[in-house]
Design an enzyme around this catalytic site. Structure first.
Site, mmCIF file in Angstrom:
data_model
loop_
_atom_site.group_PDB
_atom_site.id
_atom_site.type_symbol
_atom_site.label_atom_id
_atom_site.label_comp_id
_atom_site.label_asym_id
_atom_site.label_seq_id
_atom_site.Cartn_x
_atom_site.Cartn_y
_atom_site.Cartn_z
ATOM 1 N N ARG A 235 0.845 -1.182 0.000
ATOM 2 C CA ARG A 235 0.000 0.000 0.000
ATOM 3 C C ARG A 235 0.882 1.234 0.000
ATOM 4 N NH1 ARG A 235 -3.211 -3.151 -1.284
ATOM 5 N NH2 ARG A 235 -5.346 -3.501 -0.509
ATOM 6 N N GLU A 264 -5.043 6.280 -7.460
ATOM 7 C CA GLU A 264 -5.006 5.326 -8.562
ATOM 8 C C GLU A 264 -6.263 5.454 -9.399
ATOM 9 O OE1 GLU A 264 -2.351 1.916 -6.236
ATOM 10 O OE2 GLU A 264 -4.308 1.387 -7.058
ATOM 11 N N HIS A 283 -0.342 -1.114 -10.428
ATOM 12 C CA HIS A 283 -1.003 -1.984 -9.440
ATOM 13 C C HIS A 283 -1.373 -3.329 -10.071
ATOM 14 C CE1 HIS A 283 -3.401 -1.792 -5.439
ATOM 15 N NE2 HIS A 283 -2.859 -2.994 -5.624
#
Length: 328
Positions: A235, A264, A283
């Site tokens: 994270r 994001e 990601h």
């Protein structure tokens, strides 16, 4: 009653599960609205929303603007971006849709992809080769180096095993790690200061919580060696963002591999995009065909169960007095 699938960037969601068995119209959205006004405008028509991980925040303020919403399905079995109490108060049931058991392995594979690409200077070498230049930079071997794992749970343990296979010394730290558990995972327990001072590669594998937010602070980054690498597939908020930018801009570490970001998708003007010592990936740690197939298959199951009046994998439920099986 319509269903919205959020953040289907690969345009694959409709092919990875049997949505047709629900007998309802399904809309897959391929981008992410930037703010609550855009989110409310997009989601207002939907009774059912399938959210991808923590990409879209569902706050009390947003929920108040979605009176049609009755079921929110999140991929995964926890989602810090959803206000579960507000959902219950608004009469919205929240259900989880777990992924594949192999997903932990996929994230570890991505972490090692970043580590190896950084250590071997793969991207600058590939660019140079396309431009007609040969062997522009020195690569670095991993054997005999020290791998520092911040977090030694399921993912960290996988990382430790792979580090050992590469011939690395593996050290680990987390707020509650003890020496016996570290040994069982194939690592040596050290304190935080020692890990950042001695590791040639630091890889983050902690769960984000109030106690771990910003745990990689300015002091930790300043303790790292000039040739060290930092990799984060966990994270973004585990790392102090200002301290990270400062460290990378000053070249105080050799580089960073980042798969997670504060916002994001990563905004076009984000400063990280311009740094030559950063390897960015969008990601990808969980984005595998088997994991998304499990996510969406379990989402379809959750919607079907909710429509039958017997929700499954419930994370938040409205009071019984306000719940009634949905009508088509």
């Amino acid at each position: 009653m319509r269903i919205a699938i959020l953040d289907d960037y690969q345009r694959a969601a409709r092919d990875l599960a049997d949505w047709d068995r629900l007998g309802l119209p399904v809309d897959a959205h391929h981008d992410t609205p930037a703010d609550d006004d855009a989110r409310a405008a997009r989601l207002a028509p939907y009774a059912v929303v399938v959210a991808m991980r923590e990409r879209t925040p569902f706050s009390a303020a947003l929920l108040a603007r979605l009176p049609a919403l009755r079921l929110l399905v999140t991929t995964g079995m926890a989602n810090a971006a959803i206000d579960l109490d507000a959902c219950a108060a608004a009469g919205v049931t929240v259900c989880g849709a777990p992924g594949s058991a192999a997903s932990a392995g996929a994230t570890a594979e991505l972490a090692w992809t970043l580590i190896l690409a950084l250590a071997k200077r793969l991207l600058p070498s590939e660019r140079a080769l396309r431009q007609g230049r040969w062997q522009p930079e020195l690569a670095r071997s991993l054997s005999g180096r020290t791998l520092g794992l911040v977090g030694l749970g399921r993912l960290g343990t996988r990382m430790a095993r792979i580090g050992d296979a590469f011939g690395m010394r593996v050290v680990a730290w987390s707020p509650h790690l003890d020496a016996e558990r570290a040994r069982a995972a194939g690592a040596e327990a050290v304190d935080k200061a020692t890990l950042f001072a001695e590791a040639d590669v630091v890889s983050l594998h902690l769960v984000l919580a109030a106690s771990t937010r910003g745990i990689v602070d300015r002091a930790a980054l300043r303790a790292m060696r000039p040739h060290a690498l930092l990799v984060n597939t966990s994270r973004a908020a585990l790392v102090d963002p200002d301290a990270l930018l400062e460290t990378l801009r000053a070249g105080r570490i050799a580089g960073a591999g980042l798969d997670v970001f504060a916002t994001e998708p990563l905004p076009p003007d984000d400063a990280l995009r311009s740094l030559p010592n950063v390897l960015l990936s969008p990601h990808l740690g969980y984005v595998t065909d088997d994991n998304l197939r499990a996510f969406y298959g379990h989402a379809v199951d959750a919607i079907a169960a909710w429509r039958a009046g017997a929700p499954i994998r419930v994370l938040a439920a409205p009071p019984l007095s306000t719940f009634s099986p949905p009508k088509d």
